[in-house]
Structure formats: C-alpha cells, structure tokens
Write a protein that holds these residues in place. Sequence first.
Motif, PDB file in Angstrom:
ATOM      1  N   ALA A 120       0.803  -1.225   0.000  1.00  0.00           N
ATOM      2  CA  ALA A 120       0.000   0.000   0.000  1.00  0.00           C
ATOM      3  C   ALA A 120       0.836   1.276   0.000  1.00  0.00           C
ATOM      4  O   ALA A 120       0.284   2.359  -0.223  1.00  0.00           O
ATOM      5  N   GLY A 121       2.144   1.187   0.271  1.00  0.00           N
ATOM      6  CA  GLY A 121       2.999   2.368   0.246  1.00  0.00           C
ATOM      7  C   GLY A 121       2.788   3.319   1.406  1.00  0.00           C
ATOM      8  O   GLY A 121       3.005   4.520   1.276  1.00  0.00           O
ATOM      9  N   VAL A 169      -9.772   0.633   1.428  1.00  0.00           N
ATOM     10  CA  VAL A 169      -8.626  -0.188   1.051  1.00  0.00           C
ATOM     11  C   VAL A 169      -7.433   0.100   1.958  1.00  0.00           C
ATOM     12  O   VAL A 169      -6.704  -0.820   2.367  1.00  0.00           O
ATOM     13  N   LYS A 170      -7.206   1.358   2.313  1.00  0.00           N
ATOM     14  CA  LYS A 170      -6.098   1.693   3.198  1.00  0.00           C
ATOM     15  C   LYS A 170      -6.350   1.162   4.607  1.00  0.00           C
ATOM     16  O   LYS A 170      -5.429   0.658   5.264  1.00  0.00           O
ATOM     17  N   ALA A 176      -5.362  -2.955  -5.975  1.00  0.00           N
ATOM     18  CA  ALA A 176      -5.846  -1.660  -5.473  1.00  0.00           C
ATOM     19  C   ALA A 176      -4.798  -1.017  -4.565  1.00  0.00           C
ATOM     20  O   ALA A 176      -4.559   0.198  -4.636  1.00  0.00           O
ATOM     21  N   TRP A 177      -4.148  -1.830  -3.717  1.00  0.00           N
ATOM     22  CA  TRP A 177      -3.068  -1.292  -2.875  1.00  0.00           C
ATOM     23  C   TRP A 177      -1.934  -0.743  -3.739  1.00  0.00           C
ATOM     24  O   TRP A 177      -1.399   0.329  -3.467  1.00  0.00           O
ATOM     25  N   GLU A 184       1.145   3.904  -6.037  1.00  0.00           N
ATOM     26  CA  GLU A 184       1.721   4.633  -7.157  1.00  0.00           C
ATOM     27  C   GLU A 184       1.111   6.017  -7.314  1.00  0.00           C
ATOM     28  O   GLU A 184       1.825   6.991  -7.543  1.00  0.00           O
ATOM     29  N   ASP A 185      -0.216   6.131  -7.206  1.00  0.00           N
ATOM     30  CA  ASP A 185      -0.880   7.432  -7.367  1.00  0.00           C
ATOM     31  C   ASP A 185      -2.273   7.345  -6.756  1.00  0.00           C
ATOM     32  O   ASP A 185      -3.192   6.790  -7.362  1.00  0.00           O
ATOM     33  N   GLU A 186      -2.412   7.898  -5.556  1.00  0.00           N
ATOM     34  CA  GLU A 186      -3.684   7.776  -4.846  1.00  0.00           C
ATOM     35  C   GLU A 186      -4.799   8.533  -5.544  1.00  0.00           C
ATOM     36  O   GLU A 186      -5.954   8.082  -5.575  1.00  0.00           O
TER      37      GLU A 186
END
Length: 353
Positions: free
Chosen positions: A58-59, A228-229, A207-208, A213-215
């Motif tokens: 998820a970054g 998702v987060k 999705a994560w 990469e780009d929310e």
Amino acid sequence: MRRRIPARAWAGAALVAVTLVLLPFALSQLGTAWVRIANLAMLYVLLALGLNIVVGFAGLLDLGYIAFYAVGAYAYALLASPHFGLHLPFWIILPIGAGIAAAFGILLGAPTLKLRGDYLAIVTLGFGEIIRIFLNNLSRPVNLTNGPQGIARIDPFRVGGIDFATTDTLLGVAVSGPMKYYWLLLLVLLAIIVVNLRLRDSRIGRAWEAIREDEVAARAMGINTTAVKLLAFAMGASFGGVAGGMFAAIQGFISPESFVLVESIMVVAMVVLGGMGNVWGVILGALLLSFVPEVLRWTVEPLQVSLFGRQLVEPEVIRMLIFGLALVLVMLFRPAGLLPSAVRQRELAERAP
C-alpha cells in the motif's frame, strides 16, 4: 489454460521442504540457542510480511508496527497466565489477539488516512510509543499489564497431549521444546506466505498497488481508497498480533522492554533491505537481519583489539560497526533492495540515464 509446473520445480520444492523440516536437528548440534535464534528469525519474518502489506503493497510508511506485536503478545499473556487466572487454549487466544491487533490497526489508520510520507511516519511512530507507555503504566489503579515488571509464567502451547515446553522422544530422538515451536512456526509461516501471495495477485492487492503509485488516480478509477487503506492497516496488524501471541508463548515472559522503537526500525529495515512489495525479498531481508548479527556475535566477539594490554574497542562495538557498514553498502549498490518487486525494478530502470 493453467501452465504446467515442471518436475524440476517440484523436486526443488521437495528438497527445500525436507531441508527446512530437518534443519532444527542440525542446529541443535551447535546448541539449543541456535534453534531459538531460528524461531526468533521466523517471528521476524512474520512481522516483516505483515509490515510489507502496509509499506510494500500500500505504500504507507509505518514506524510503529511493533505496537501490534505488543498487543498480540499481551493479549496472549493476559488470557493464558495466572495474572487473571485464565488459561485459555492457544487456538482461541491467537485469533482473539489477531482481531484486537486488527482493531488497533483500524484505530491507527482511521485518523491518518490523509497523511503520507514523513507525516504518516511521525504519527505511527508516536502511536508505537504510546502503546509502550500505556503497557508500562497500566498497573494502577487496576493492575492490567503489571507495568514494567511484565507478565511471567505464560502458558506454552499445548496440542492434545503434546506440551511445547517439554522435551519428548520421537523415534528414539530427543525433541526439545524449541524444536517443536520451530515446526509450528514453519507451518504458520507457510500459511502466511500463501496469504501474502494471494493478496498480492488479488483485486485488493492491485488496489493497494494503485494507491501506492498514485492515490488520486486510484480514486479517479473508482477505488475506495479509505476502505482499502484501512484494510491494509488491519491486515498487517493482524499478522503482527499472531506473531506477538506466539512470541509470548515461546518466551514465557513479556515486558514493555521487548517492544521498543528499535524493534520497529529493525522490521522496517528488513522490508527495505529485502525489497518492498516482494514477498520473497522481504523473507530474505528478515532472515539476513536475524541471523547475520548472531553470526557476527559468534565470530567477532572473541576478538580483542588491544594496545599495551588495554582493550581499545569493545567486541560489541566492532560487531555493530561491521553490521552497519554492510547495510550501508547494500543500500548504496542495491537501493531497491536485494530482491525488488517488478514494479520497483521498472521504476528504477525508467529513472536511470
């Protein structure tokens, strides 16, 4: 059409499986301590795989992940010790600990949904310290955690008539408690690896990756970034809770000193060193950072650096200098980790001149 797995791959997997099963017998020849080190290494692998969901998939940079480890450990200790007079079986306590840790993960993720980068790292770091301080002080007016003295006489795992704290004989071979825990941890670790691989290739995993990469683009594509987060925080925390419960059972004693900030930094270093987002890379990083310090302790600490009969440098200092230098060199020459994910490799290739 499903691709057929070659026989060579099956033979290699069988060889690895047999090696892992027989490994504690070889380690026990060096001493029981090495079997315990292997158990601790697998606990770190569990933690690193859980943190990899948050950081790698998820970054979201989480520097307080050890708090979930502490929650799972104390959940097991309180429900399987004389502290409250409860001695529930471990197959009941471990899911409870995982659920409580997941709830704490949601509790951490809910107010930090809009934070990224350094701001999120600071908040999660504070969360980890808050949990440790609470554990250190919740001894009055109601003695919940026994404060800095910790909780002792924690029940070991018991399955049927097998007690994991005792030494038994199997086919004429003595099997110690650490060896039993090793095989149990190996089974749990294999299950966690399968879950991680399935998550990575699932719709949720993609999705994560999109959020990492780009929310903004992910939200524009219809992904519910909030849910998702929160799911990433909850899933990662639940793995930490399971690892914490197993740690409490193996050690038989826990205290707040086992869950300091350095432990969180160590788990983050495992994920970064191995390769964020790559399950096998994270496993490699966790094993290296678990075993290398112990190997250095065994090889370096007997050395004496002295002048005119006076010791100049402590062996512990030499060991940590070598360990730190090795990490710096790896980050210089392999900035994406030892086994970076395919996405990370592509990003570095695009940035290269």
